[in-house]
Each structure stands twice: as C-alpha cells, then as structure tokens.
Design a protein around this motif. Structure first.
Motif, PDB file in Angstrom:
ATOM      1  N   ASP A  37      33.540  53.061 -48.471  1.00  0.00           N
ATOM      2  CA  ASP A  37      33.524  52.309 -47.212  1.00  0.00           C
ATOM      3  C   ASP A  37      33.366  50.841 -47.570  1.00  0.00           C
ATOM      4  O   ASP A  37      33.329  50.478 -48.749  1.00  0.00           O
ATOM      5  CB  ASP A  37      32.397  52.788 -46.285  1.00  0.00           C
ATOM      6  CG  ASP A  37      32.758  52.648 -44.807  1.00  0.00           C
ATOM      7  OD1 ASP A  37      33.324  51.593 -44.440  1.00  0.00           O
ATOM      8  OD2 ASP A  37      32.484  53.563 -44.019  1.00  0.00           O
ATOM      9  N   LEU A  38      33.221  50.000 -46.549  1.00  0.00           N
ATOM     10  CA  LEU A  38      33.165  48.561 -46.777  1.00  0.00           C
ATOM     11  C   LEU A  38      31.766  48.037 -47.067  1.00  0.00           C
ATOM     12  O   LEU A  38      31.621  46.958 -47.648  1.00  0.00           O
ATOM     13  CB  LEU A  38      33.720  47.822 -45.552  1.00  0.00           C
ATOM     14  CG  LEU A  38      35.218  47.977 -45.288  1.00  0.00           C
ATOM     15  CD1 LEU A  38      35.579  47.348 -43.951  1.00  0.00           C
ATOM     16  CD2 LEU A  38      36.031  47.341 -46.407  1.00  0.00           C
ATOM     17  N   GLY A 192      31.256  55.256 -33.656  1.00  0.00           N
ATOM     18  CA  GLY A 192      31.264  53.813 -33.453  1.00  0.00           C
ATOM     19  C   GLY A 192      32.622  53.178 -33.594  1.00  0.00           C
ATOM     20  O   GLY A 192      32.712  51.956 -33.752  1.00  0.00           O
ATOM     21  N   ILE A 193      33.706  53.971 -33.522  1.00  0.00           N
ATOM     22  CA  ILE A 193      35.026  53.394 -33.766  1.00  0.00           C
ATOM     23  C   ILE A 193      35.396  52.331 -32.728  1.00  0.00           C
ATOM     24  O   ILE A 193      36.151  51.405 -33.025  1.00  0.00           O
ATOM     25  CB  ILE A 193      36.120  54.489 -33.825  1.00  0.00           C
ATOM     26  CG1 ILE A 193      37.424  53.896 -34.392  1.00  0.00           C
ATOM     27  CG2 ILE A 193      36.340  55.126 -32.453  1.00  0.00           C
ATOM     28  CD1 ILE A 193      38.480  54.912 -34.700  1.00  0.00           C
ATOM     29  N   ALA A 194      34.833  52.435 -31.525  1.00  0.00           N
ATOM     30  CA  ALA A 194      35.151  51.427 -30.513  1.00  0.00           C
ATOM     31  C   ALA A 194      34.582  50.056 -30.884  1.00  0.00           C
ATOM     32  O   ALA A 194      34.971  49.045 -30.309  1.00  0.00           O
ATOM     33  CB  ALA A 194      34.610  51.867 -29.151  1.00  0.00           C
ATOM     34  N   ALA A 195      33.668  50.028 -31.865  1.00  0.00           N
ATOM     35  CA  ALA A 195      33.101  48.769 -32.340  1.00  0.00           C
ATOM     36  C   ALA A 195      33.754  48.316 -33.642  1.00  0.00           C
ATOM     37  O   ALA A 195      33.158  47.580 -34.435  1.00  0.00           O
ATOM     38  CB  ALA A 195      31.593  48.917 -32.529  1.00  0.00           C
ATOM     39  N   SER A 196      34.983  48.751 -33.863  1.00  0.00           N
ATOM     40  CA  SER A 196      35.676  48.452 -35.123  1.00  0.00           C
ATOM     41  C   SER A 196      35.822  46.962 -35.396  1.00  0.00           C
ATOM     42  O   SER A 196      35.941  46.540 -36.552  1.00  0.00           O
ATOM     43  CB  SER A 196      37.077  49.070 -35.109  1.00  0.00           C
ATOM     44  OG  SER A 196      37.040  50.464 -35.012  1.00  0.00           O
ATOM     45  N   GLU A 197      35.845  46.162 -34.354  1.00  0.00           N
ATOM     46  CA  GLU A 197      36.128  44.736 -34.509  1.00  0.00           C
ATOM     47  C   GLU A 197      35.215  44.065 -35.534  1.00  0.00           C
ATOM     48  O   GLU A 197      35.624  43.121 -36.217  1.00  0.00           O
ATOM     49  CB  GLU A 197      36.003  44.041 -33.154  1.00  0.00           C
ATOM     50  CG  GLU A 197      36.532  42.627 -33.112  1.00  0.00           C
ATOM     51  CD  GLU A 197      38.043  42.532 -33.272  1.00  0.00           C
ATOM     52  OE1 GLU A 197      38.532  41.503 -33.792  1.00  0.00           O
ATOM     53  OE2 GLU A 197      38.739  43.488 -32.881  1.00  0.00           O
ATOM     54  N   GLN A 198      33.997  44.562 -35.668  1.00  0.00           N
ATOM     55  CA  GLN A 198      33.057  43.944 -36.608  1.00  0.00           C
ATOM     56  C   GLN A 198      33.528  44.064 -38.062  1.00  0.00           C
ATOM     57  O   GLN A 198      33.051  43.338 -38.933  1.00  0.00           O
ATOM     58  CB  GLN A 198      31.676  44.591 -36.463  1.00  0.00           C
ATOM     59  CG  GLN A 198      31.637  46.060 -36.808  1.00  0.00           C
ATOM     60  CD  GLN A 198      30.277  46.688 -36.591  1.00  0.00           C
ATOM     61  OE1 GLN A 198      29.278  46.177 -37.097  1.00  0.00           O
ATOM     62  NE2 GLN A 198      30.225  47.768 -35.818  1.00  0.00           N
ATOM     63  N   LEU A 204      42.224  38.078 -40.570  1.00  0.00           N
ATOM     64  CA  LEU A 204      43.026  38.750 -39.549  1.00  0.00           C
ATOM     65  C   LEU A 204      42.410  38.629 -38.154  1.00  0.00           C
ATOM     66  O   LEU A 204      42.823  39.317 -37.232  1.00  0.00           O
ATOM     67  CB  LEU A 204      43.215  40.230 -39.914  1.00  0.00           C
ATOM     68  CG  LEU A 204      44.001  40.481 -41.203  1.00  0.00           C
ATOM     69  CD1 LEU A 204      44.114  41.980 -41.478  1.00  0.00           C
ATOM     70  CD2 LEU A 204      45.396  39.861 -41.136  1.00  0.00           C
ATOM     71  N   HIS A 205      41.414  37.757 -38.016  1.00  0.00           N
ATOM     72  CA  HIS A 205      40.848  37.526 -36.682  1.00  0.00           C
ATOM     73  C   HIS A 205      41.866  36.828 -35.791  1.00  0.00           C
ATOM     74  O   HIS A 205      42.671  36.004 -36.253  1.00  0.00           O
ATOM     75  CB  HIS A 205      39.593  36.649 -36.785  1.00  0.00           C
ATOM     76  CG  HIS A 205      38.390  37.419 -37.207  1.00  0.00           C
ATOM     77  ND1 HIS A 205      37.186  36.820 -37.479  1.00  0.00           N
ATOM     78  CD2 HIS A 205      38.193  38.741 -37.400  1.00  0.00           C
ATOM     79  CE1 HIS A 205      36.295  37.734 -37.832  1.00  0.00           C
ATOM     80  NE2 HIS A 205      36.890  38.904 -37.790  1.00  0.00           N
ATOM     81  N   ASN A 206      41.813  37.132 -34.504  1.00  0.00           N
ATOM     82  CA  ASN A 206      42.645  36.439 -33.529  1.00  0.00           C
ATOM     83  C   ASN A 206      41.980  35.137 -33.103  1.00  0.00           C
ATOM     84  O   ASN A 206      40.746  35.060 -33.018  1.00  0.00           O
ATOM     85  CB  ASN A 206      42.860  37.313 -32.290  1.00  0.00           C
ATOM     86  CG  ASN A 206      43.743  38.508 -32.575  1.00  0.00           C
ATOM     87  OD1 ASN A 206      44.694  38.413 -33.350  1.00  0.00           O
ATOM     88  ND2 ASN A 206      43.435  39.629 -31.944  1.00  0.00           N
ATOM     89  N   ASP A 207      42.786  34.121 -32.833  1.00  0.00           N
ATOM     90  CA  ASP A 207      42.229  32.879 -32.303  1.00  0.00           C
ATOM     91  C   ASP A 207      41.532  33.142 -30.970  1.00  0.00           C
ATOM     92  O   ASP A 207      40.478  32.581 -30.683  1.00  0.00           O
ATOM     93  CB  ASP A 207      43.337  31.832 -32.118  1.00  0.00           C
ATOM     94  CG  ASP A 207      43.924  31.387 -33.449  1.00  0.00           C
ATOM     95  OD1 ASP A 207      43.206  31.483 -34.470  1.00  0.00           O
ATOM     96  OD2 ASP A 207      45.088  30.963 -33.467  1.00  0.00           O
TER      97      ASP A 207
END
Length: 274
Positions: A37-38, A192-198, A204-207
């Motif tokens: 994992d990360l 917790g997949i709905a919190a994947s953004e973290q 690859l972040h969006n502006d």
C-alpha cells in the motif's frame, strides 16, 4: 479446493478496507503475507490485525510499473512463492464524464486498471515458473458489469478489469498453466474508498477539486452499506475454494446485469440501474 496453508498471499491495497480484511482472512488460513500500500503505518496496522508481525510490508504505488516489479522481486526473494495474488488496490472519483479532468482519468485508470496490469506482468511469469497451483484475484466492481451516472472513469476502469481478467483466464488456459483467475465484483461495501481523494498524488490534483452532490451521495451510500469488508473477504476466499471465476458478493448485482443485457439485446438505451 487447494490448501494454501504455509504459502504466500500478496495483497495490494492492504492498508484498509477489503485488502486489510483479505490479509486477516488469509492469515487465519495459515498463509504468509506480503502487504502493499502507500502508507507504512496502515500496513503495520494490517499486519498487527492479522497477527503477522513478520509480514513483508512494501510501500507500493501500483500505478508505477517499476514499483510493482520491485514488489514482485521482494516477494520472491523473501518467500520464493506467490500462491494468491490479490490485485486489489483501487480509488474512486465521480462526476459527469465531461467534467472529469485528464488528471482524474490518469489517476483512476492508473490505479484501478494499470495497477492490475502491472501486477499481472510482474507476478504471472514468476508464478508460472513455480509450477505449483496459484491464483490471480482481481478486484473489479459491480460497476464493472453495469454503468451508472457519474461513473465514467470508475466504470470504465472496472469494466476493463473484468475484460482483462477474462482474457487472462483464456491466455493461461491455452498455456495449460496451473494458475486460476477470479474477478471480484462487489457493490457498495462499508470501506473508506469514498475518501480516496486523500491518496491522489499531488501531480494529479485538480485546480478545482471535483466535488458535488454525487460525491456526497456516494460517501453516504458507502457508509450505510450493510456488507462489510470482513464479510466480503470471506466470500472471496470461499469463491477461490469453489474455483469461481466471477465472485459477486452482492447477489442483487445479477438483476442489474440481466437488465443491462436486456437493453443491449433490444438496442438500448441504457437504464439507470444505480
């Protein structure tokens, strides 16, 4: 049914959710663990939960082919074995297809699809050389068998994982390899997949972050899911015991699949079957 006791389970996305539950379930069957994992603290928690302080922990970005190759090298150097390969790591973002940015597509396809590709490329040749029974288990989704509003990138990635798994099955069968394949297609699971953004890489972040009613609804839906990761892990291992290719923890998915193919047969349009 194969006796996997004493053999090695390799699990990506092992720091939480279904990956963590698979680790505990495999350890309970006497398997050695390789956990990827990360974040190391999350992997350490998984190893502790599974009761395997000596588990091999690998910080791995599955979207990076070289990182997965290192994972395979370390696995075989340490254990000389990979009986069960769980290509499980996944992320989620949603929104109308025209609003998804190039960064969204790169991130979601990189983890959900290319993570599986890299796992297959790095592990299967080594698993073939073992000359022993083994199995590749790819985590797709019910979204890999149906399509839902806001799921452009996610559904595309999971449909691709289903197709890739089917092709892998045919490829291995033609080579008479003792390696089985399963593809897991769960619906909503309380993880917790709905919190994947973290976990999205900074590059690859969006502006402008992709956030709206659909994301809030998804988060609430996942949190209310009745089926938990531990239950899914047990269903997956039972599916492996049964030599099942398609493993569907949520039986209701079949109704949605049948509805979709009914629309294909009659020419569409697709139904909203979310």
């Amino acid at each position: 049914m194969n006796d996997w006791s004493g053999r090695t389970a390799v699990i990506t996305g092992a720091g939480s959710g279904i990956g963590r539950a698979l680790a505990a379930a495999c350890a309970a069957r006497g398997m050695r663990l390789v956990l990827a994992d990360l974040q190391r603290p999350a992997l350490e928690e998984t190893a502790e939960l599974a009761g395997q302080a000596d588990a091999l922990l690998c910080i791995t970005d599955v979207s990076d082919a070289q990182a997965v190759e290192v994972l395979a090298q370390r696995t075989f150097e340490a254990t000389g074995d990979a009986a069960l390969l769980f290509n499980n790591a996944g992320v989620l973002a949603s929104g109308p297809a025209w609003k998804l940015s190039p960064q969204d597509w790169t991130w979601i396809l990189g983890v959900n699809l290319m993570g599986v590709v890299h796992g297959i490329r790095s592990f299967v040749p080594r698993m073939r050389e073992q000359g022993r029974a083994a199995r590749v288990v790819n985590t797709a989704s019910g979204a890999g068998l149906t399509a839902v509003p806001g799921g452009g990138a996610y559904c595309a990635s999971k449909h691709a994982v289903v197709a890739l798994s089917e092709c892998l099955y045919h490829d291995l069968r033609m080579q008479a390899c003792p390696i089985g394949v399963s593809v897991v297609c769960p619906s909503y699971v309380n993880t917790g997949i709905a919190a994947s953004e973290q976990y999205r890489p900074a590059a690859l972040h969006n502006d402008i972050p992709l956030k709206g009613p659909s994301e809030d609804r998804l988060d609430r839906t996942f949190r209310r899911a009745k089926l938990g990761a531990n239950e899914v892990a047990q269903i997956v291992l039972q599916g492996i015991d049964d030599d099942a290719f398609y493993i569907l923890p949520h039986p209701e998915i079949m109704g949605r699949v049948q509805a979709r193919f009914g629309q294909i047969e009659c020419g569409g349009p697709p139904q909203d079957i979310a």
